[in-house]
Design a protein around this motif. Structure first.
Motif, PDB file in Angstrom:
ATOM      1  N   ASP A  20       2.503   1.676   1.728  1.00 61.69           N
ATOM      2  CA  ASP A  20       3.185   0.899   2.558  1.00 61.69           C
ATOM      3  C   ASP A  20       5.435   1.319   2.013  1.00 61.69           C
ATOM      4  N   ALA A  21       5.053   2.363   1.607  1.00 61.54           N
ATOM      5  CA  ALA A  21       7.446   2.105   1.257  1.00 61.54           C
ATOM      6  C   ALA A  21       7.795   3.203   2.856  1.00 61.54           C
ATOM      7  N   LEU A  23       5.892   2.513   5.350  1.00 64.20           N
ATOM      8  CA  LEU A  23       5.918   1.773   6.584  1.00 64.20           C
ATOM      9  C   LEU A  23       7.168   0.880   6.409  1.00 64.20           C
ATOM     10  N   ARG A  24       7.342   0.253   5.785  1.00 64.07           N
ATOM     11  CA  ARG A  24       8.580  -0.662   5.331  1.00 64.07           C
ATOM     12  C   ARG A  24       9.880  -0.352   5.516  1.00 64.07           C
ATOM     13  N   ALA A  25       9.861   1.441   5.293  1.00 64.37           N
ATOM     14  CA  ALA A  25      10.958   1.560   5.062  1.00 64.37           C
ATOM     15  C   ALA A  25      11.551   2.103   7.118  1.00 64.37           C
ATOM     16  N   HIS A  27      10.899  -0.326   9.462  1.00 65.65           N
ATOM     17  CA  HIS A  27      10.295  -1.392   9.814  1.00 65.65           C
ATOM     18  C   HIS A  27      11.550  -2.109   9.636  1.00 65.65           C
ATOM     19  N   ARG A  28      12.671  -1.532  11.239  1.00 68.96           N
ATOM     20  CA  ARG A  28      14.148  -1.895  11.161  1.00 68.96           C
ATOM     21  C   ARG A  28      14.467  -1.992  12.445  1.00 68.96           C
ATOM     22  N   HIS A 251      12.660   5.832  13.826  1.00 71.78           N
ATOM     23  CA  HIS A 251      11.965   5.462  13.020  1.00 71.78           C
ATOM     24  C   HIS A 251      11.108   6.786  11.912  1.00 71.78           C
TER      25      HIS A 251
END
Ligand SMILES: *Cc1c(COP(=O)(O)O)cnc(C)c1O
Length: 400
Positions: A20-21, A23-25, A27-28, A251
């Protein structure tokens, strides 16, 4: 009734589970590709990529998959007509050789079959028959993801050194990096290729080519090198645009940064130990299943098994049925068998693979093993008892 709803688990040997970390990184919003945070991240990413391969030498980054890393590495050291020896322990060693042939090299395959690691003695024999040093590069697959064979890199280096042979040792670490122990400099690899989507836990799309000074000297003579694959501009570039010969993989760099942070936090030794313990739990279960039924290891010799992937053998059509059953009923996706049949001689055996690389813990492994146990039961395939007990014991033992 379906029991597969819930979080699915992709247990194939790449791409692997994305944290998840990571994927979160990713998502921007789209970042500036010339200056600012992304550009400032590059030196740290390069440093940490080197640490993961245990090398002080260079690494070039490409937008591409593992096949891109193969071609990039070869293009920088080969000229058309050069002789290349590829050590095949499955489909991937052969594939890298085919890639060299497409670039115009004269490729010879030393084939170790589908159930064994490389034999350094056979390489030594072949090198002894090359007193003029016609062989320019030896292509070596650390872990062949099709067969799950793990081979000894340092022993291959030792065979080259003992023969006084100057061929470059080029290592495919795509499956094994950050899963099975690998030490590029200590073990004497001249070139190492890797991708981001296996032990590095990032979605497919980045390829890495590590090279030492010997390999970089070969780059001066190589006539296969083209502008895009040239590794030189991709190290210590003055601008982001040059690092990637165009637009950076924005990304992916954020995702990779997060993955490398996770790797640094856990520590490479601890990561290798975790992969070892989880692999041993899987092996313990397979041994128990195989004690009274048709399921077998592809690689019987424990010392030659990867900690990133395990290939299993079972008569057709069981392999396909097991994969289908766990996917339909448990939400688990297992890897299919690839490259395990000689063309024109269909075998009675089928294959499937358990990927156990990267972002993986004990409950995931126990869940995957439990799912396979349920499939064996549900499909009425004979199997030994106690596989889950054996896996649980292995996990408990490792946990201490
Ligand atoms: C996955 C893999 C490759 C190919 O990588 P792609 O990203 O699919 O191109 C090559 N070699 C090995 C050992 C691999 O595991």
């Amino acid at each position: 009734m379906s029991l597969s709803n819930g979080r699915e688990y992709l247990a194939i040997p790449g791409p692997s589970v994305m944290p998840d970390a990571v994927l979160r990184a990713m998502h921007r919003a789209a970042p500036n590709i010339y200056t600012g945070q992304l550009w400032e991240m590059v030196p740290g990413i390069v440093r940490d990529l080197k640490a993961v391969a245990r090398t002080e030498h260079q690494v070039a980054m490409y937008i591409g998959n593992g096949h891109a890393a193969w071609e990039a590495a070869l293009a920088n050291v080969l000229s058309r007509g050069d002789k290349v020896l590829t050590l095949a322990t499955g489909r991937f060693g052969k594939g890298w050789g085919e890639c060299a042939a497409r670039l115009g090299a004269e490729v010879e395959v030393l084939d170790f079959g589908l159930r064994a690691p490389t034999d350094p003695a056979r390489l030594a024999e072949r090198l002894a028959a090359d007193p003029d040093h016609a062989i320019k590069a030896v292509l070596f697959t650390h872990v062949d993801t099709a067969t799950s064979a793990l081979s000894d890199t340092a022993a291959i280096r030792a065979a080259l050194d003992a023969a006084g042979h100057p061929a470059l040792l080029m290592v495919d670490c795509i499956a094994s990096l950050a899963c099975d122990r690998f030490e590029m400099d200590a073990w004497g690899a001249d070139v190492t290729v890797a991708g981001c989507q296996k032990g590095l836990m990032t979605p497919p799309g980045m390829a890495f080519v590590y090279f030492n000074t010997r390999a970089d000297a070969a780059r001066d003579r190589a006539d296969c090198v083209t502008g895009y694959w040239d590794w030189r501009p991709r190290v210590d570039a003055a601008e982001m645009y040059l690092y990637f010969f165009g637009t950076a993989p924005t990304h992916h760099l954020y995702g990779l940064r997060a993955a490398l942070d996770m790797i640094a936090e856990e520590g490479l030794e601890a990561i290798w130990a975790r992969h070892d313990a989880l692999a041993r739990a899987i092996w313990a279960a397979i041994e128990a299943w195989g004690a009274a039924g048709p399921l077998e290891f592809n690689i019987e010799d424990e010392g030659a098994r990867s900690r990133a992937v395990t290939t299993l053998r079972i008569p057709k059509p069981h392999a396909q049925k097991i994969r289908g059953w766990v996917e339909d009923h448990t939400g688990l996706t297992l890897g299919l068998g690839i490259g395990m049949e000689e063309p024109g001689s269909p075998s009675a055996m089928g294959y499937f693979r358990i990927g156990h690389m990267g972002h993986l813990n004990a409950q995931m492994v126990l869940g995957a093993l439990g799912s396979v146990e349920a499939a064996l039961t549900g499909l009425g395939i004979p199997h030994g008892r106690g596989a889950l007990d054996a896996a649980a014991e292995a996990i408990a033992g490792a946990a201490g």
